[in-house]
Write a protein that holds these residues in place. Structure first.
Motif, PDB file in Angstrom:
ATOM      1  N   ALA A 179       0.818  -1.224   0.000  1.00 49.27           N
ATOM      2  CA  ALA A 179       0.000   0.000   0.000  1.00 49.27           C
ATOM      3  C   ALA A 179       0.845   1.264   0.000  1.00 49.27           C
ATOM      4  O   ALA A 179       0.447   2.283  -0.565  1.00 49.27           O
ATOM      5  N   VAL A 180       2.032   1.211   0.579  1.00 47.51           N
ATOM      6  CA  VAL A 180       2.894   2.393   0.639  1.00 47.51           C
ATOM      7  C   VAL A 180       3.291   2.876  -0.762  1.00 47.51           C
ATOM      8  O   VAL A 180       3.587   4.052  -0.956  1.00 47.51           O
ATOM      9  N   ALA A 181       3.246   2.013  -1.758  1.00 48.32           N
ATOM     10  CA  ALA A 181       3.630   2.385  -3.121  1.00 48.32           C
ATOM     11  C   ALA A 181       2.691   3.430  -3.723  1.00 48.32           C
ATOM     12  O   ALA A 181       3.065   4.138  -4.657  1.00 48.32           O
ATOM     13  N   ARG A 182       1.478   3.539  -3.165  1.00 52.80           N
ATOM     14  CA  ARG A 182       0.551   4.565  -3.667  1.00 52.80           C
ATOM     15  C   ARG A 182       0.915   5.950  -3.125  1.00 52.80           C
ATOM     16  O   ARG A 182       0.331   6.940  -3.535  1.00 52.80           O
ATOM     17  N   CYS A 183       1.868   6.008  -2.204  1.00 56.86           N
ATOM     18  CA  CYS A 183       2.195   7.257  -1.525  1.00 56.86           C
ATOM     19  C   CYS A 183       3.536   7.849  -1.933  1.00 56.86           C
ATOM     20  O   CYS A 183       3.885   8.951  -1.516  1.00 56.86           O
ATOM     21  N   TYR A 184       4.316   7.121  -2.709  1.00 55.44           N
ATOM     22  CA  TYR A 184       5.598   7.641  -3.209  1.00 55.44           C
ATOM     23  C   TYR A 184       5.954   6.861  -4.460  1.00 55.44           C
ATOM     24  O   TYR A 184       5.327   5.852  -4.774  1.00 55.44           O
ATOM     25  N   GLN A 185       6.941   7.323  -5.193  1.00 51.13           N
ATOM     26  CA  GLN A 185       7.314   6.671  -6.447  1.00 51.13           C
ATOM     27  C   GLN A 185       8.228   5.481  -6.153  1.00 51.13           C
ATOM     28  O   GLN A 185       9.459   5.581  -6.212  1.00 51.13           O
ATOM     29  N   ALA A 186       7.603   4.372  -5.850  1.00 49.16           N
ATOM     30  CA  ALA A 186       8.341   3.163  -5.494  1.00 49.16           C
ATOM     31  C   ALA A 186       9.010   2.567  -6.731  1.00 49.16           C
ATOM     32  O   ALA A 186       8.425   2.543  -7.814  1.00 49.16           O
TER      33      ALA A 186
ATOM     34  N   GLU B 212       7.303   2.965   7.560  1.00 53.75           N
ATOM     35  CA  GLU B 212       6.109   3.806   7.647  1.00 53.75           C
ATOM     36  C   GLU B 212       5.471   3.683   9.030  1.00 53.75           C
ATOM     37  O   GLU B 212       4.365   3.174   9.163  1.00 53.75           O
ATOM     38  N   PRO B 213       6.179   4.190  10.054  1.00 52.53           N
ATOM     39  CA  PRO B 213       5.603   4.118  11.400  1.00 52.53           C
ATOM     40  C   PRO B 213       4.405   5.051  11.562  1.00 52.53           C
ATOM     41  O   PRO B 213       4.312   6.086  10.899  1.00 52.53           O
ATOM     42  N   ASP B 214       3.520   4.689  12.451  1.00 54.88           N
ATOM     43  CA  ASP B 214       2.407   5.552  12.838  1.00 54.88           C
ATOM     44  C   ASP B 214       2.982   6.873  13.348  1.00 54.88           C
ATOM     45  O   ASP B 214       3.951   6.875  14.115  1.00 54.88           O
ATOM     46  N   VAL B 215       2.434   7.991  12.917  1.00 50.94           N
ATOM     47  CA  VAL B 215       2.977   9.297  13.317  1.00 50.94           C
ATOM     48  C   VAL B 215       2.944   9.501  14.829  1.00 50.94           C
ATOM     49  O   VAL B 215       3.720  10.295  15.364  1.00 50.94           O
ATOM     50  N   ARG B 216       2.070   8.784  15.525  1.00 54.84           N
ATOM     51  CA  ARG B 216       1.985   8.926  16.984  1.00 54.84           C
ATOM     52  C   ARG B 216       3.093   8.159  17.705  1.00 54.84           C
ATOM     53  O   ARG B 216       3.333   8.376  18.883  1.00 54.84           O
ATOM     54  N   ASN B 217       3.776   7.272  16.991  1.00 57.94           N
ATOM     55  CA  ASN B 217       4.788   6.421  17.612  1.00 57.94           C
ATOM     56  C   ASN B 217       6.143   7.146  17.637  1.00 57.94           C
ATOM     57  O   ASN B 217       7.084   6.775  16.939  1.00 57.94           O
TER      58      ASN B 217
ATOM     59  N   ALA C 107      10.463  11.656   5.353  1.00 56.11           N
ATOM     60  CA  ALA C 107      10.216  12.185   4.013  1.00 56.11           C
ATOM     61  C   ALA C 107       8.884  12.919   3.937  1.00 56.11           C
ATOM     62  O   ALA C 107       8.819  14.019   3.403  1.00 56.11           O
ATOM     63  N   ASP C 108       7.815  12.302   4.467  1.00 61.21           N
ATOM     64  CA  ASP C 108       6.489  12.916   4.343  1.00 61.21           C
ATOM     65  C   ASP C 108       5.489  12.145   5.190  1.00 61.21           C
ATOM     66  O   ASP C 108       5.673  10.958   5.448  1.00 61.21           O
ATOM     67  N   GLU C 109       4.431  12.817   5.603  1.00 64.51           N
ATOM     68  CA  GLU C 109       3.314  12.125   6.228  1.00 64.51           C
ATOM     69  C   GLU C 109       2.453  11.548   5.117  1.00 64.51           C
ATOM     70  O   GLU C 109       2.204  12.214   4.103  1.00 64.51           O
ATOM     71  N   ILE C 110       2.021  10.314   5.302  1.00 66.74           N
ATOM     72  CA  ILE C 110       1.229   9.622   4.284  1.00 66.74           C
ATOM     73  C   ILE C 110       0.035   8.947   4.947  1.00 66.74           C
ATOM     74  O   ILE C 110       0.091   8.568   6.109  1.00 66.74           O
TER      75      ILE C 110
ATOM     76  N   PRO D  12      -4.009   2.614   4.677  1.00 67.84           N
ATOM     77  CA  PRO D  12      -5.356   2.141   4.989  1.00 67.84           C
ATOM     78  C   PRO D  12      -5.720   2.131   6.476  1.00 67.84           C
ATOM     79  O   PRO D  12      -6.857   2.365   6.837  1.00 67.84           O
ATOM     80  N   ASN D  13      -4.740   1.893   7.352  1.00 66.93           N
ATOM     81  CA  ASN D  13      -5.081   1.784   8.771  1.00 66.93           C
ATOM     82  C   ASN D  13      -4.397   2.817   9.662  1.00 66.93           C
ATOM     83  O   ASN D  13      -4.451   2.694  10.881  1.00 66.93           O
ATOM     84  N   LYS D  14      -3.718   3.812   9.062  1.00 66.93           N
ATOM     85  CA  LYS D  14      -3.014   4.777   9.911  1.00 66.93           C
ATOM     86  C   LYS D  14      -2.517   5.975   9.110  1.00 66.93           C
ATOM     87  O   LYS D  14      -2.347   5.913   7.898  1.00 66.93           O
ATOM     88  N   LEU D  15      -2.282   7.065   9.845  1.00 70.90           N
ATOM     89  CA  LEU D  15      -1.510   8.192   9.324  1.00 70.90           C
ATOM     90  C   LEU D  15      -0.071   7.871   9.674  1.00 70.90           C
ATOM     91  O   LEU D  15       0.265   7.674  10.852  1.00 70.90           O
ATOM     92  N   ALA D  16       0.780   7.766   8.673  1.00 71.16           N
ATOM     93  CA  ALA D  16       2.145   7.290   8.869  1.00 71.16           C
ATOM     94  C   ALA D  16       3.158   8.346   8.464  1.00 71.16           C
ATOM     95  O   ALA D  16       2.845   9.289   7.728  1.00 71.16           O
ATOM     96  N   LEU D  17       4.362   8.167   8.947  1.00 73.53           N
ATOM     97  CA  LEU D  17       5.489   8.986   8.525  1.00 73.53           C
ATOM     98  C   LEU D  17       6.334   8.126   7.605  1.00 73.53           C
ATOM     99  O   LEU D  17       6.866   7.090   8.029  1.00 73.53           O
ATOM    100  N   LEU D  18       6.429   8.514   6.336  1.00 73.79           N
ATOM    101  CA  LEU D  18       7.296   7.809   5.411  1.00 73.79           C
ATOM    102  C   LEU D  18       8.733   8.169   5.748  1.00 73.79           C
ATOM    103  O   LEU D  18       9.097   9.344   5.789  1.00 73.79           O
ATOM    104  N   MET D  19       9.544   7.152   6.031  1.00 75.27           N
ATOM    105  CA  MET D  19      10.938   7.346   6.362  1.00 75.27           C
ATOM    106  C   MET D  19      11.778   6.549   5.379  1.00 75.27           C
ATOM    107  O   MET D  19      11.404   5.450   4.967  1.00 75.27           O
TER     108      MET D  19
END
Length: 192
Positions: free
Chosen positions: A102-109, A155-160, A175-178, A181-188
């Motif tokens: 799913a993370v591939a929809r959020c950056y150019q994998a 892609e950890p949860d931004v709250r973690n 890199a960015d908040e993304i 499907p189950n969380k607001l994550a921080l792309l690292m």
């Protein structure tokens, strides 16, 4: 003459095989877990622990974990790992092909990008510096195991915030908040 781009390697290798199992150096060791017995019960218990379940949302019943491990072990998208420190299992990890997740929809994998999920299973082992010590060795081993991989993402949860600080100390950059499907994550990202 046209300059050679590092992307030419990806064009020639548009598909990537299963994620590698990294070869770590002492005191670390990584291995595939068995989908039954001790390993299954350990993975289930760790993922049900409140400090892990709060962010991973994988506090599943034992039969679902058995099915999940069997699926991962039989497929080409995810490699589950038990990571030991001085012979003691301490971390459950999943290495996955980011372009197939799913993370591939959020950056150019790219096809050979790897994704990484980590969880320190025992609460008493958190805040011991394990993750920040492991990550440079683990990313080096993954890059060595897949010479076409130039990026590893998390892609950890931004709250973690505890995990995010450990990942930064271990060589990953935010890199960015993304939205996944189950969380607001921080792309690292960790680059080769």
């Amino acid at each position: 003459m046209k300059p050679v781009s590092h992307l030419d390697s990806y064009r020639r290798h548009a598909t990537a095989g299963a994620p590698p199992v990294p070869e770590l150096t002492a005191p670390w060791e990584a291995r595939l877990p068995r989908p039954d017995g001790y390993d299954l019960h350990l993975v289930h218990r760790w993922n049900s622990a409140p400090h892990v379940a709060a962010f991973s949302r994988q506090a599943w019943p034992l039969p679902r974990w058995e099915e999940q491990l069997r699926t991962h072990l039989g497929g080409d998208d995810v490699r589950p790992l038990l990571i030991s420190w001085h012979g003691r299992p301490v971390i459950y990890a999943e290495v996955y092909r980011a372009a197939r997740a799913a993370v591939a929809r959020c950056y150019q994998a790219r096809p050979h990008d790897l994704g990484l999920n980590l969880a320190v299973g025992e609460l008493a082992m958190t805040d011991q510096g394990l993750v920040r010590s492991l990550l440079p060795r683990l990313t080096d081993a993954l890059f060595e195991a897949d010479p076409h991989c130039t990026r590893i993402v998390m892609e950890p949860d931004v709250r973690n915030t505890r995990a995010i600080r450990s990942f930064e100390a271990g060589g990953f950059m935010a890199a960015d908040e993304i939205m996944l499907p189950n969380k607001l994550a921080l792309l690292m990202v960790c680059k080769r």
